[in-house]
Design a protein around this motif. Structure first.
Motif, PDB file in Angstrom:
ATOM      1  N   ASP A  63       0.733  -1.165  -0.287  1.00  0.00           N
ATOM      2  CA  ASP A  63       0.192  -0.129  -0.006  1.00  0.00           C
ATOM      3  C   ASP A  63       0.718   1.407  -0.021  1.00  0.00           C
ATOM      4  O   ASP A  63       0.370   2.172  -0.747  1.00  0.00           O
ATOM      5  CB  ASP A  63      -1.276  -0.223   1.366  1.00  0.00           C
ATOM      6  N   LYS A  66       2.035   1.758  -3.350  1.00  0.00           N
ATOM      7  CA  LYS A  66       1.636   2.651  -4.424  1.00  0.00           C
ATOM      8  C   LYS A  66       1.049   3.785  -4.080  1.00  0.00           C
ATOM      9  O   LYS A  66       1.430   4.996  -5.160  1.00  0.00           O
ATOM     10  CB  LYS A  66      -0.093   1.903  -4.533  1.00  0.00           C
ATOM     11  N   ASN A  72      -1.724   5.758  -5.905  1.00  0.00           N
ATOM     12  CA  ASN A  72      -2.266   6.406  -4.724  1.00  0.00           C
ATOM     13  C   ASN A  72      -2.122   7.651  -4.166  1.00  0.00           C
ATOM     14  O   ASN A  72      -1.203   7.287  -3.806  1.00  0.00           O
ATOM     15  CB  ASN A  72      -2.819   4.982  -3.774  1.00  0.00           C
ATOM     16  N   ASP A  78      -2.011   5.994   6.097  1.00  0.00           N
ATOM     17  CA  ASP A  78      -1.335   5.433   6.083  1.00  0.00           C
ATOM     18  C   ASP A  78       0.003   5.408   6.645  1.00  0.00           C
ATOM     19  O   ASP A  78       1.090   4.625   6.745  1.00  0.00           O
ATOM     20  CB  ASP A  78      -0.497   6.425   4.085  1.00  0.00           C
TER      21      ASP A  78
END
Length: 101
Positions: A63, A66, A72, A78
């Protein structure tokens, strides 16, 4: 407690520079899964957490990659994934990091 983002950035930069100056280009983490305590229970020191679930470092890293490559947009949440990654690295310890390739 109040944390200034500018100070946080300085701290992160200095810690990461410490790794770079030690010629550490990558870090191998053997463990992938970890216990995650939901935030409602994590910050209540008067109550023992009842609800534990599993987090996965490889998912967190995926994640974050990204975000790094622009797929993203960054989200404040995050930072939770980043915290798990940083903790895993920190738990390895100085001696391990600077004696392993």
């Amino acid at each position: 407690m109040e944390i200034k983002v500018s100070e946080l950035k300085i701290i992160l930069d200095r810690l990461l520079n410490h790794l770079v100056e030690g010629d550490i280009e990558s870090i191998h983490i053997d463990n992938d899964y970890y216990w995650h305590i939901p935030s409602e229970e994590l910050f209540d020191p008067y109550k023992k957490p009842n609800e534990l679930n599993l987090g996965q470092l490889s998912d967190d890293w995926h994640d974050l990659q990204k975000v790094a490559n622009g797929t993203n947009a960054p989200l404040i949440s995050d930072l939770v994934d980043l915290a798990a990654i940083l903790r895993a690295i920190g738990e390895l310890g100085e001696e391990y990091l600077f004696t392993h390739d």
